[in-house]
Design an enzyme around this catalytic site. Structure first.
Site, PDB file in Angstrom:
ATOM      1  N   GLY A  42      -1.018   7.649  -5.387  1.00 30.71           N
ATOM      2  CA  GLY A  42      -0.648   7.559  -3.970  1.00 30.71           C
ATOM      3  C   GLY A  42      -1.344   8.551  -3.060  1.00 30.71           C
ATOM      4  O   GLY A  42      -0.830   8.852  -1.977  1.00 30.71           O
ATOM      5  N   SER A  43      -2.529   9.041  -3.441  1.00 29.72           N
ATOM      6  CA  SER A  43      -3.198   9.984  -2.536  1.00 29.72           C
ATOM      7  C   SER A  43      -3.650   9.276  -1.248  1.00 29.72           C
ATOM      8  O   SER A  43      -3.642   9.880  -0.173  1.00 29.72           O
ATOM      9  CB  SER A  43      -4.370  10.690  -3.223  1.00 29.72           C
ATOM     10  OG  SER A  43      -5.408   9.792  -3.504  1.00 29.72           O
ATOM     11  N   ASN A  44      -4.014   7.999  -1.350  1.00 30.11           N
ATOM     12  CA  ASN A  44      -4.342   7.255  -0.118  1.00 30.11           C
ATOM     13  C   ASN A  44      -3.098   7.013   0.725  1.00 30.11           C
ATOM     14  O   ASN A  44      -3.145   7.113   1.954  1.00 30.11           O
ATOM     15  CB  ASN A  44      -5.030   5.928  -0.456  1.00 30.11           C
ATOM     16  CG  ASN A  44      -6.507   6.109  -0.716  1.00 30.11           C
ATOM     17  OD1 ASN A  44      -7.278   6.366   0.197  1.00 30.11           O
ATOM     18  ND2 ASN A  44      -6.900   6.032  -1.982  1.00 30.11           N
ATOM     19  N   ARG A  94       3.004 -14.961 -11.513  1.00 33.70           N
ATOM     20  CA  ARG A  94       2.445 -14.242 -10.365  1.00 33.70           C
ATOM     21  C   ARG A  94       3.031 -14.748  -9.058  1.00 33.70           C
ATOM     22  O   ARG A  94       3.260 -13.981  -8.122  1.00 33.70           O
ATOM     23  CB  ARG A  94       0.919 -14.407 -10.342  1.00 33.70           C
ATOM     24  CG  ARG A  94       0.250 -13.439 -11.285  1.00 33.70           C
ATOM     25  CD  ARG A  94      -1.202 -13.689 -11.612  1.00 33.70           C
ATOM     26  NE  ARG A  94      -1.946 -14.639 -10.842  1.00 33.70           N
ATOM     27  CZ  ARG A  94      -2.858 -14.330  -9.908  1.00 33.70           C
ATOM     28  NH1 ARG A  94      -3.079 -13.079  -9.609  1.00 33.70           N
ATOM     29  NH2 ARG A  94      -3.528 -15.268  -9.298  1.00 33.70           N
ATOM     30  N   MET A 110      -2.716  -2.248  -8.269  1.00 33.75           N
ATOM     31  CA  MET A 110      -3.581  -2.812  -9.301  1.00 33.75           C
ATOM     32  C   MET A 110      -3.168  -4.223  -9.724  1.00 33.75           C
ATOM     33  O   MET A 110      -3.191  -4.557 -10.905  1.00 33.75           O
ATOM     34  CB  MET A 110      -3.624  -1.855 -10.511  1.00 33.75           C
ATOM     35  CG  MET A 110      -4.075  -0.452 -10.172  1.00 33.75           C
ATOM     36  SD  MET A 110      -5.579  -0.372  -9.138  1.00 33.75           S
ATOM     37  CE  MET A 110      -6.820  -0.250 -10.408  1.00 33.75           C
ATOM     38  N   ARG A 111      -2.802  -5.051  -8.753  1.00 38.84           N
ATOM     39  CA  ARG A 111      -2.499  -6.459  -9.035  1.00 38.84           C
ATOM     40  C   ARG A 111      -3.299  -7.334  -8.075  1.00 38.84           C
ATOM     41  O   ARG A 111      -3.497  -6.942  -6.919  1.00 38.84           O
ATOM     42  CB  ARG A 111      -1.007  -6.759  -8.816  1.00 38.84           C
ATOM     43  CG  ARG A 111      -0.041  -5.860  -9.528  1.00 38.84           C
ATOM     44  CD  ARG A 111       0.099  -6.155 -10.984  1.00 38.84           C
ATOM     45  NE  ARG A 111       0.479  -7.529 -11.271  1.00 38.84           N
ATOM     46  CZ  ARG A 111       0.544  -8.026 -12.503  1.00 38.84           C
ATOM     47  NH1 ARG A 111       0.215  -7.272 -13.537  1.00 38.84           N
ATOM     48  NH2 ARG A 111       0.907  -9.275 -12.701  1.00 38.84           N
ATOM     49  N   LEU A 166      -3.480 -10.529  -5.745  1.00 43.06           N
ATOM     50  CA  LEU A 166      -2.458 -11.289  -5.016  1.00 43.06           C
ATOM     51  C   LEU A 166      -2.801 -12.779  -4.978  1.00 43.06           C
ATOM     52  O   LEU A 166      -3.973 -13.155  -4.954  1.00 43.06           O
ATOM     53  CB  LEU A 166      -2.347 -10.734  -3.596  1.00 43.06           C
ATOM     54  CG  LEU A 166      -1.857  -9.279  -3.545  1.00 43.06           C
ATOM     55  CD1 LEU A 166      -2.130  -8.662  -2.187  1.00 43.06           C
ATOM     56  CD2 LEU A 166      -0.367  -9.195  -3.893  1.00 43.06           C
ATOM     57  N   HIS A 173     -11.421   0.129  -1.983  1.00 40.33           N
ATOM     58  CA  HIS A 173     -12.068  -0.028  -3.288  1.00 40.33           C
ATOM     59  C   HIS A 173     -13.053   1.137  -3.491  1.00 40.33           C
ATOM     60  O   HIS A 173     -13.816   1.455  -2.572  1.00 40.33           O
ATOM     61  CB  HIS A 173     -12.799  -1.377  -3.332  1.00 40.33           C
ATOM     62  CG  HIS A 173     -13.464  -1.621  -4.635  1.00 40.33           C
ATOM     63  ND1 HIS A 173     -12.770  -1.979  -5.778  1.00 40.33           N
ATOM     64  CD2 HIS A 173     -14.767  -1.531  -5.009  1.00 40.33           C
ATOM     65  CE1 HIS A 173     -13.614  -2.117  -6.780  1.00 40.33           C
ATOM     66  NE2 HIS A 173     -14.829  -1.846  -6.339  1.00 40.33           N
ATOM     67  N   ASP A 207     -12.059  -8.319  -4.476  1.00 40.54           N
ATOM     68  CA  ASP A 207     -12.888  -7.347  -3.743  1.00 40.54           C
ATOM     69  C   ASP A 207     -14.020  -8.017  -2.958  1.00 40.54           C
ATOM     70  O   ASP A 207     -15.123  -7.466  -2.861  1.00 40.54           O
ATOM     71  CB  ASP A 207     -13.467  -6.297  -4.712  1.00 40.54           C
ATOM     72  CG  ASP A 207     -12.377  -5.562  -5.479  1.00 40.54           C
ATOM     73  OD1 ASP A 207     -11.322  -5.274  -4.886  1.00 40.54           O
ATOM     74  OD2 ASP A 207     -12.564  -5.289  -6.679  1.00 40.54           O
TER      75      ASP A 207
HETATM   76  C1  GAR Z   1      -8.353   4.794  -5.333  1.00 40.05           C
HETATM   77  O1  GAR Z   1      -9.551   5.379  -5.775  1.00 40.05           O
HETATM   78  C2  GAR Z   1      -8.587   3.366  -4.893  1.00 40.05           C
HETATM   79  O2  GAR Z   1      -9.838   3.178  -4.301  1.00 40.05           O
HETATM   80  C3  GAR Z   1      -8.509   2.647  -6.224  1.00 40.05           C
HETATM   81  O3  GAR Z   1      -7.452   3.267  -6.908  1.00 40.05           O
HETATM   82  C4  GAR Z   1      -7.365   4.629  -6.497  1.00 40.05           C
HETATM   83  C5  GAR Z   1      -5.946   4.907  -6.082  1.00 40.05           C
HETATM   84  O4  GAR Z   1      -5.756   6.268  -5.854  1.00 40.05           O
HETATM   85  N1  GAR Z   1      -8.256   1.260  -6.033  1.00 40.05           N
HETATM   86  C6  GAR Z   1      -8.722   0.314  -6.835  1.00 40.05           C
HETATM   87  O5  GAR Z   1      -9.416   0.559  -7.820  1.00 40.05           O
HETATM   88  C7  GAR Z   1      -8.329  -1.103  -6.451  1.00 40.05           C
HETATM   89  N2  GAR Z   1      -8.971  -2.039  -7.289  1.00 40.05           N
HETATM   90  P1  GAR Z   1      -4.427   6.777  -5.121  1.00 40.05           P
HETATM   91  O6  GAR Z   1      -3.242   6.134  -5.843  1.00 40.05           O
HETATM   92  O7  GAR Z   1      -4.461   8.266  -5.326  1.00 40.05           O
HETATM   93  O8  GAR Z   1      -4.516   6.383  -3.693  1.00 40.05           O
END
Ligand code: GAR
Length: 220
Positions: free
Chosen positions: A12-14, A65, A90-91, A93, A109, A145
């Site tokens: 969840g850093s984003n 799904r 990571m699913r 949709l 991404h 993507d």
């Molecule tokens: C991020 O690097 C994001 O780009 C990637 O997962 C990480 C989540 O980090 N997303 C994917 O690979 C989507 N296919 P976070 O949980 O710290 O935000």
């Protein structure tokens, strides 16, 4: 002020960057709900610390799904979100889910799409020997993507990089560009024209470039 729903599966850093950008006023919006398909995702702890409502919708609890996505969409509608953001969700949709929020779903991404879609993309970029990688925020369509690109950021890749080193370099920029993409959406400045996203009021910088390894007169 827009209401943002954030879908997460991991650290969840984003999500943190998005919540911070709402709190600081960079985004004229609020995170209305955080939904995780993973019950012990650290993203949920981050949301609770910021007093943001959280919901867990575990995919294992649904037969397919379609029914999982139906539950997700129902929750997002309950919280009346204007924009759905995938932040390490990571699913994949279903088309039925996408139809519920047309033009209103974004993903981040960790590569420069259309290069390296899918999973394990940082290691793939290092193994391929590319000189640059980065991150992409795009609208979500029915492919993996493949949706229209909103914003990208570029980082150098070095042959002796570890996946962790490249990940750190890319993540720092993810935390800058995801809030910016959401801000542009909230300001109603994103216009999707086929595959292209036009940004209203965008300033061009025709002199901008990056070279790696550097050439004379170019600093990274
Ligand atoms: C991020 O690097 C994001 O780009 C990637 O997962 C990480 C989540 O980090 N997303 C994917 O690979 C989507 N296919 P976070 O949980 O710290 O935000």
């Amino acid at each position: 002020m827009i209401r943002i729903g954030v879908l997460v599966s991991g650290s969840g850093s984003n999500l943190q960057a998005i919540m911070d950008a709402c709190a600081s006023g960079l985004i004229d919006g609020t995170v209305a709900v955080v939904i995780s398909n993973v019950p012990d995702a650290y993203a949920l702890v981050r949301a609770r610390k910021m007093s943001v409502p959280t919901v867990v919708v575990q995919h294992e609890a649904y037969p397919d799904r379609e029914s999982f996505d139906e539950a997700l969409a129902g929750k997002l509608e309950e919280y009346q979100v204007d924009l759905v953001t995938l932040a390490g969700f990571m699913r994949v949709l279903t088309p039925a889910f996408l139809r519920r929020f047309p033009g209103r779903i974004m993903n981040i991404h960790p590569a420069l799409l259309p290069s390296f879609p899918g999973l394990h993309v940082r290691q793939k970029a290092i193994d391929y020997g590319v000189r640059f990688s980065g991150c992409t925020v795009h609208f979500v369509d029915e492919g993996v993507d493949t949706g229209p690109i909103i914003i990208q950021a570029v980082v150098p890749v070095y042959p002796d990089d570890t996946e962790e080193e490249l990940n750190e370099r890319i993540l720092r920029l993810e935390h800058r560009i995801y809030p910016m993409a959401i801000r542009l959406f909230a300001e109603n400045r994103l216009v999707v024209e086929g595959r292209k996203v036009r940004v209203k009021g965008l300033e061009k910088d025709p002199a901008a470039f990056l070279v790696n390894p550097p050439i004379e007169g170019c600093t990274l």
